[in-house]
Write an enzyme that holds these catalytic residues in place. Structure first.
Site, PDB file in Angstrom:
ATOM      1  N   THR A  72       0.846  -1.199   0.000  1.00  0.00           N
ATOM      2  CA  THR A  72       0.000   0.000   0.000  1.00  0.00           C
ATOM      3  C   THR A  72       0.878   1.244   0.000  1.00  0.00           C
ATOM      4  OG1 THR A  72      -1.770  -1.161   1.121  1.00  0.00           O
ATOM      5  CG2 THR A  72      -1.778   1.236   1.321  1.00  0.00           C
ATOM      6  N   ASN A 147      -6.043 -10.037  -7.404  1.00  0.00           N
ATOM      7  CA  ASN A 147      -6.057 -10.731  -6.114  1.00  0.00           C
ATOM      8  C   ASN A 147      -7.320 -11.556  -5.901  1.00  0.00           C
ATOM      9  OD1 ASN A 147      -6.636  -7.807  -6.169  1.00  0.00           O
ATOM     10  ND2 ASN A 147      -7.494  -8.155  -4.148  1.00  0.00           N
ATOM     11  N   GLN A 175       0.453 -10.050  -6.258  1.00  0.00           N
ATOM     12  CA  GLN A 175      -0.044 -11.426  -6.321  1.00  0.00           C
ATOM     13  C   GLN A 175       0.732 -12.260  -7.332  1.00  0.00           C
ATOM     14  OE1 GLN A 175      -2.029 -12.595  -4.155  1.00  0.00           O
ATOM     15  NE2 GLN A 175      -2.976 -10.761  -3.319  1.00  0.00           N
ATOM     16  N   GLY A 196       5.873  -8.068   1.232  1.00  0.00           N
ATOM     17  CA  GLY A 196       6.545  -9.186   1.905  1.00  0.00           C
ATOM     18  C   GLY A 196       5.598 -10.251   2.423  1.00  0.00           C
ATOM     19  N   HIS A 197       4.482  -9.823   3.047  1.00  0.00           N
ATOM     20  CA  HIS A 197       3.647 -10.831   3.708  1.00  0.00           C
ATOM     21  C   HIS A 197       2.850 -11.689   2.732  1.00  0.00           C
ATOM     22  CE1 HIS A 197      -0.455  -8.895   3.651  1.00  0.00           C
ATOM     23  NE2 HIS A 197       0.275  -7.847   3.372  1.00  0.00           N
ATOM     24  N   THR A 233      13.078   5.191   9.377  1.00  0.00           N
ATOM     25  CA  THR A 233      14.001   4.076   9.609  1.00  0.00           C
ATOM     26  C   THR A 233      13.443   2.795   9.002  1.00  0.00           C
ATOM     27  OG1 THR A 233      14.734   5.136  11.620  1.00  0.00           O
ATOM     28  CG2 THR A 233      15.195   2.777  11.440  1.00  0.00           C
ATOM     29  N   CYS A 321     -16.399  -6.206   3.563  1.00  0.00           N
ATOM     30  CA  CYS A 321     -17.230  -5.721   4.654  1.00  0.00           C
ATOM     31  C   CYS A 321     -16.690  -4.368   5.083  1.00  0.00           C
ATOM     32  CB  CYS A 321     -17.154  -6.717   5.800  1.00  0.00           C
ATOM     33  SG  CYS A 321     -18.257  -6.280   7.120  1.00  0.00           S
TER      34      CYS A 321
END
Ligand code: PLP
Length: 379
Positions: A72, A147, A175, A196-197, A233, A321
């Site tokens: 994002t 996605n 994706q 990353g996630h 940082t 939602c």
């Protein structure tokens, strides 16, 4: 204890062992990578190793990699940076993730939204018409794979059209990275972003890769990190984990995509056998091997989602939602899917730790849910 079947990798992947090891190693040796003392220099070395590795994985130069807190932020940075550098017009495909769709429309009040066809793929004719009208520098945002449906987009073709008309292209490859070849140059993207996630790294790291010379003026100011392009940082442990997860996913890409396609296809055939009226979104179009977005007519996604969760099976619904209201997916509506059908959309997505047992648990739960729905309808 109930066995949990996690089938929601497009939302977030479990931490890979290699990423966990890299995260722990970086967290144990904590230091600020901008500090000049020993701890800082060691953190800096970890950061730069991760940069080299991520750059290699995305087909970019290390100097063109900007680490962020996630996709994002990478999307916002690219859009704002391009805008600040003189891009005068934005265009997005109708199926972009909200981090691009909403942000581009907030930046450019006359942002163009380009349509997709019924299979969820960008309409290149509409893009041609759009570029013909542009006299000012413009940017098109087009994701590599959606996605929700997994539909793969014609990024290289769009890039040619955009560049011929003097525009630039931003590709959200969140994706696609680790699942499809996703390299800056091959895609013809000027900006490419990943998270990353989604790869099995830790949350808290993302990346913006920019082609050398892509229009960019730093939109935010602070400590001068990331060559002045993204202040603050760096989250070195999460960045190290992302680099490790990216390497692992690239290493396994070919074999994993076959394995996951087999799981996905097994799920698809079993659902079809269960309910011949099964609707598959983006059916027949090039799709990510791990993703299946479908509807069982008459079964609302929120009901199915809750029942699946009670059975230990974790999936996503196409509907979002917000403020307590379920809204049909914008991407599905853009594919001319009726609102009622869009409200029935469910998505399963597999990944590195998915097993045949996960798929079986999902199918067993769906069979029970579908039987119960049929009973209720008959009552
Ligand atoms: N782009 C796409 C296609 C996504 O699927 C997501 C997350 O769902 C994002 C962007 C945002 O990623 P992040 O959570 O890293 O900000």
């Amino acid at each position: 204890m109930m066995r949990l079947a996690y089938c929601d990798y497009n939302a977030g992947a479990p931490l890979r062992p290699q990423a966990k090891a890299a995260w722990l190693d970086a967290a144990r040796g904590w230091g600020n990578p901008s500090s000049v003392h020993d701890a800082g220099r060691r953190a800096h070395a970890r950061l730069e190793n991760a940069r080299e590795s991520v750059a290699k994985g995305l087909g970019a130069r290390a100097a063109d990699i900007v680490f962020t807190s996630g996709a994002t932020e990478a999307a916002h940075l690219a859009l704002e940076g391009a805008w600040a550098a003189g891009i005068k017009r934005l265009a997005v495909s109708a199926i972009e993730h909200d981090c691009i769709y909403a942000h581009a429309r907030a930046l450019d009040k006359s942002c163009a939204v380009l349509p997709v066809d019924a299979g969820g793929v960008l309409d290149l004719h509409a893009l041609l018409m759009f570029v013909q009208r542009q006299e000012q520098p413009f940017l098109l945002a087009l994701m590599q794979a959606n996605n929700e449906t997994g539909a793969i987009q014609p990024v290289a073709e769009a890039s040619e059209i955009v560049h011929r008309a003097g525009g630039v292209l931003l590709c959200d490859a969140c994706q696609a990275v680790g699942r499809l070849p996703a390299r800056l140059g091959d895609l013809g993207a000027d900006y490419l972003l990943a998270s990353g996630h989604k790869l099995g790294g830790a949350p808290g790291a993302g990346v913006l890769a920019m082609l050398c010379g892509a229009p960019f003026a730093p939109p935010r100011f602070g400590g001068g990190q990331e060559r002045g392009r993204r202040p603050g940082t760096e989250n070195v442990p999460a960045i190290a984990a992302m680099a490790a997860a990216l390497s692992a996913s690239l290493h396994e890409r070919a074999s994993e995509s076959q394995r996951l396609a087999a799981l996905r296809d097994a799920a698809e055939s079993a659902l079809r056998a269960l309910r011949p009226d099964l609707v598959i979104f983006a059916e027949g179009r090039p799709r990510l091997a791990n993703t299946l977005c479908f509807a069982l007519p008459g079964l609302r996604a929120e009901t199915a989602l809750i029942r699946l969760d009670l059975a230990g099976v974790q999936v996503s619904s196409g509907a979002a939602c917000s403020s307590g209201k379920v809204r049909a997916s914008r991407a599905l509506l853009a594919m001319s899917v009726a609102e009622e059908r869009a409200n029935e959309a469910l998505r399963i997505s597999f990944g590195w730790a998915s097993t045949a047992q996960d798929c079986e648990a999902f199918l067993a739960a769906m069979a029970a849910i579908s039987a119960r729905a049929a009973q209720l309808q008959g009552a």
